[in-house]
Design an enzyme around this catalytic site. Structure first.
Site, PDB file in Angstrom:
ATOM      1  N   GLY A  94       0.783  -1.133  -0.023  1.00 53.55           N
ATOM      2  CA  GLY A  94       0.068  -0.142   0.068  1.00 53.55           C
ATOM      3  C   GLY A  94       0.576   1.222   0.061  1.00 53.55           C
ATOM      4  O   GLY A  94       0.551   2.073  -0.817  1.00 53.55           O
ATOM      5  N   GLN A 208      -8.050  -0.799   2.976  1.00 55.44           N
ATOM      6  CA  GLN A 208      -8.839  -1.675   4.215  1.00 55.44           C
ATOM      7  C   GLN A 208     -10.318  -1.986   3.874  1.00 55.44           C
ATOM      8  O   GLN A 208     -10.885  -2.580   4.394  1.00 55.44           O
ATOM      9  CB  GLN A 208      -8.982  -0.583   5.557  1.00 55.44           C
ATOM     10  CG  GLN A 208      -7.741  -0.411   6.001  1.00 55.44           C
ATOM     11  CD  GLN A 208      -7.050  -1.478   6.954  1.00 55.44           C
ATOM     12  OE1 GLN A 208      -7.997  -2.507   6.840  1.00 55.44           O
ATOM     13  NE2 GLN A 208      -5.877  -1.499   7.499  1.00 55.44           N
ATOM     14  N   SER A 229      -3.125  -3.759  -0.781  1.00 60.75           N
ATOM     15  CA  SER A 229      -2.071  -4.091  -0.268  1.00 60.75           C
ATOM     16  C   SER A 229      -2.184  -5.750   0.317  1.00 60.75           C
ATOM     17  O   SER A 229      -3.211  -6.123   0.707  1.00 60.75           O
ATOM     18  CB  SER A 229      -1.632  -3.393   1.087  1.00 60.75           C
ATOM     19  OG  SER A 229      -0.850  -4.193   1.788  1.00 60.75           O
ATOM     20  N   THR A 267      13.158  -6.540 -10.386  1.00 59.32           N
ATOM     21  CA  THR A 267      12.988  -7.708 -10.535  1.00 59.32           C
ATOM     22  C   THR A 267      11.613  -8.158  -9.911  1.00 59.32           C
ATOM     23  O   THR A 267      11.688  -7.875  -8.604  1.00 59.32           O
ATOM     24  CB  THR A 267      13.997  -8.942 -10.292  1.00 59.32           C
ATOM     25  OG1 THR A 267      15.149  -8.605 -10.888  1.00 59.32           O
ATOM     26  CG2 THR A 267      13.686 -10.327 -10.532  1.00 59.32           C
ATOM     27  N   CYS A 348       0.907   5.319  14.054  1.00 58.67           N
ATOM     28  CA  CYS A 348       1.023   6.701  14.479  1.00 58.67           C
ATOM     29  C   CYS A 348       0.300   7.288  15.705  1.00 58.67           C
ATOM     30  O   CYS A 348       0.644   8.211  16.197  1.00 58.67           O
ATOM     31  CB  CYS A 348       0.310   7.622  13.358  1.00 58.67           C
ATOM     32  SG  CYS A 348       0.104   6.768  11.585  1.00 58.67           S
TER      33      CYS A 348
HETATM   34  N1  PLP Z   1      -3.483   2.635   3.672  1.00 59.34           N
HETATM   35  C1  PLP Z   1      -4.176   2.084   4.588  1.00 59.34           C
HETATM   36  C2  PLP Z   1      -5.671   2.481   4.504  1.00 59.34           C
HETATM   37  C3  PLP Z   1      -3.549   1.112   5.509  1.00 59.34           C
HETATM   38  O1  PLP Z   1      -4.600   0.826   6.331  1.00 59.34           O
HETATM   39  C4  PLP Z   1      -2.110   0.726   5.396  1.00 59.34           C
HETATM   40  C5  PLP Z   1      -1.697  -0.123   6.198  1.00 59.34           C
HETATM   41  O2  PLP Z   1      -1.940  -0.186   7.518  1.00 59.34           O
HETATM   42  C6  PLP Z   1      -1.593   1.351   4.165  1.00 59.34           C
HETATM   43  C7  PLP Z   1      -2.175   2.183   3.365  1.00 59.34           C
HETATM   44  C8  PLP Z   1      -0.234   0.928   3.813  1.00 59.34           C
HETATM   45  O3  PLP Z   1      -0.189  -0.475   3.312  1.00 59.34           O
HETATM   46  P1  PLP Z   1       1.257  -1.282   3.601  1.00 59.34           P
HETATM   47  O4  PLP Z   1       1.257  -1.612   4.885  1.00 59.34           O
HETATM   48  O5  PLP Z   1       1.035  -2.421   2.565  1.00 59.34           O
HETATM   49  O6  PLP Z   1       2.336  -0.582   3.140  1.00 59.34           O
END
Ligand code: PLP
Length: 409
Positions: A94, A208, A229, A267, A348
């Site tokens: 993600g 999500q 993701s 790759t 966070c």
């Molecule tokens: N966006 C949202 C809404 C997420 O919940 C997350 C991960 O918690 C991400 C982006 C980032 O994804 P990744 O952990 O695959 O980098």
């Protein structure tokens, strides 16, 4: 396949007689952070590692077979998203997909410079936008939509920003569902229409919602980019995908070889990609699975601890509970002692600062620091929900007892 170890499965009728040992089998309710990898995904990965380990760029037979596996997975992921295979590129997850979209529109959209996002977005969006705001020489105008008590933004606010200078609108980037609260942005479909009406591209962070609800409606609504993701829905970590609508300009962030049609060098992570393909094929059958458990959890919890509140909500299996007059970290630590694994919401939200999501939703002070996220997956069971409620009740009573002097109420 391997499950969390069963240490003790003893059950007693009377909660007050339970000892620590009664809670000894771990209950994993932190699936919005990451999920257990699905058996078929593991098998696909193992096969890729054992047999199809050649570089998909190789001109020999083994390389061609590895390339074919990647392309089959691309078809499966495209079906899962509801788009065509050529509109999918594989990424590391993600964060990379979101960063890639923002970096790309900045390169392709110059001199447009208005970007609109939301106060409750994930750090992958917020921190990338902050970098552009603070460290780039060109001045970008970045606006963050506010949210109401449910965590939803308003179309009126979005339009009031878009209308100001349509020639400068570049991107609207919004999440489909919030990672901390599960709030679904139901009006996102109209937001896509507004963004296009005023000249902006639209990116949806669908991390999500992927694996929980269908993605095709977002594609049908006309989004230009969509991020998913793998590790959020039973693939391994380190693999994700980005939908880029056919015809929408895109400049890669990672430069090197010509992999992914020149849109993402490096790759290919063949084991991760085939695992993502395997789970993409079977995930839709689980969409409704956690719905019943979700309702059951909320009903039982509000009977047991009537003072708690539910923050936001919408995605099946994401429940953010506000516990009154306690600190979330003390709660999560206590729950973990009793082998219930939940979360403070997002990485966070650590420390004394409240979660930016709950603060934006104006969650009342007495709950703001005491909110804990419980998130389910296809592996969550009825029995775990029942046991979790016992554990939460006990943990809350204990944490509240010790925090009474610091936080009277
Ligand atoms: N966006 C949202 C809404 C997420 O919940 C997350 C991960 O918690 C991400 C982006 C980032 O994804 P990744 O952990 O695959 O980098």
């Amino acid at each position: 396949m391997k499950k969390l170890p069963v240490v003790d499965n003893k059950e007693t009728e009377d909660f007050s007689f339970k000892s620590l040992a009664d809670f000894a089998r771990p209950i994993y309710m932190d699936n919005n952070a990451t999920t257990q990898v699905d058996d078929d995904a593991i098998l696909a990965m193992l096969a890729a590692m054992e047999k199809n380990y050649a570089n998909p760029s190789g001109m020999h037979e083994a390389g061609k077979i590895a390339k074919q596996k990647v392309e089959e997975a691309r078809e499966d992921v495209a079906n899962f998203i509801g788009c065509s295979a050529k509109e999918v590129i594989f990424t590391s997850g993600g964060t990379e997909s979101i960063n890639a979209v923002i970096s790309s529109v900045i390169k392709t959209g110059y001199p447009r410079r208005n970007i609109i996002s939301c106060a409750t977005e994930h750090g992958a969006t917020l921190n990338k936008l902050r970098e552009i705001e603070e460290k780039w020489n060109i001045k970008y105008d970045i606006s963050y939509l506010g949210v109401d008590r449910s965590g939803s933004f308003s179309l009126e606010e979005l339009e009031s920003i878009l209308v100001k200078n349509p020639h400068h609108n570049l991107l609207v980037s919004l999440m489909a569902a919030n990672n901390e609260t599960g709030t679904i942005h139901y009006n996102l479909f109209q937001a896509v229409h507004l963004a296009h009406k005023y000249g902006a591209l639209f990116h949806v962070d669908a991390v999500q919602i992927a694996g929980k609800l269908p993605l095709a409606p977002y594609i049908q609504a006309g989004v230009d980019f969509l991020t998913i993701s793998g590790h959020k829905f039973h693939s391994p970590k380190g693999v994700g995908a980005l939908f880029i609508r056919d015809g929408v300009p895109f400049e890669p962030s990672i430069l090197g070889g010509y992999q992914e049609n020149g849109r993402r060098a490096g790759t290919e992570n063949v084991p991760g990609i085939v695992a993502l393909g395997a789970i993409a094929k079977k995930m839709p059958q689980y969409y409704d699975l956690v719905d019943g458990l979700h309702g059951q959890f909320i009903e039982m919890l509000s009977k047991r601890i009537p003072s708690c509140i539910i923050n936001g909500g919408g995605v099946p299996g994401t429940i953010n509970v506000g516990f009154k007059y306690v600190h979330r970290e003390a709660m999560v630590a206590k729950l973990s002692q009793y082998d219930l694994y939940a979360s403070v919401g997002s990485a966070c939200a650590r420390g004394i600062e409240p979660s930016h999501v709950l603060a934006a939703m104006k969650v009342p002070q007495e709950y703001l620091h005491g909110s804990v996220r419980f998130s389910f997956s296809k592996y969550t069971t009825d029995e775990e929900v029942v046991r979790a409620i016992d554990i939460i009740d006990r943990a809350y009573t204990e944490v509240r007892y010790y925090s009474k002097e610091i936080i009277p109420g």
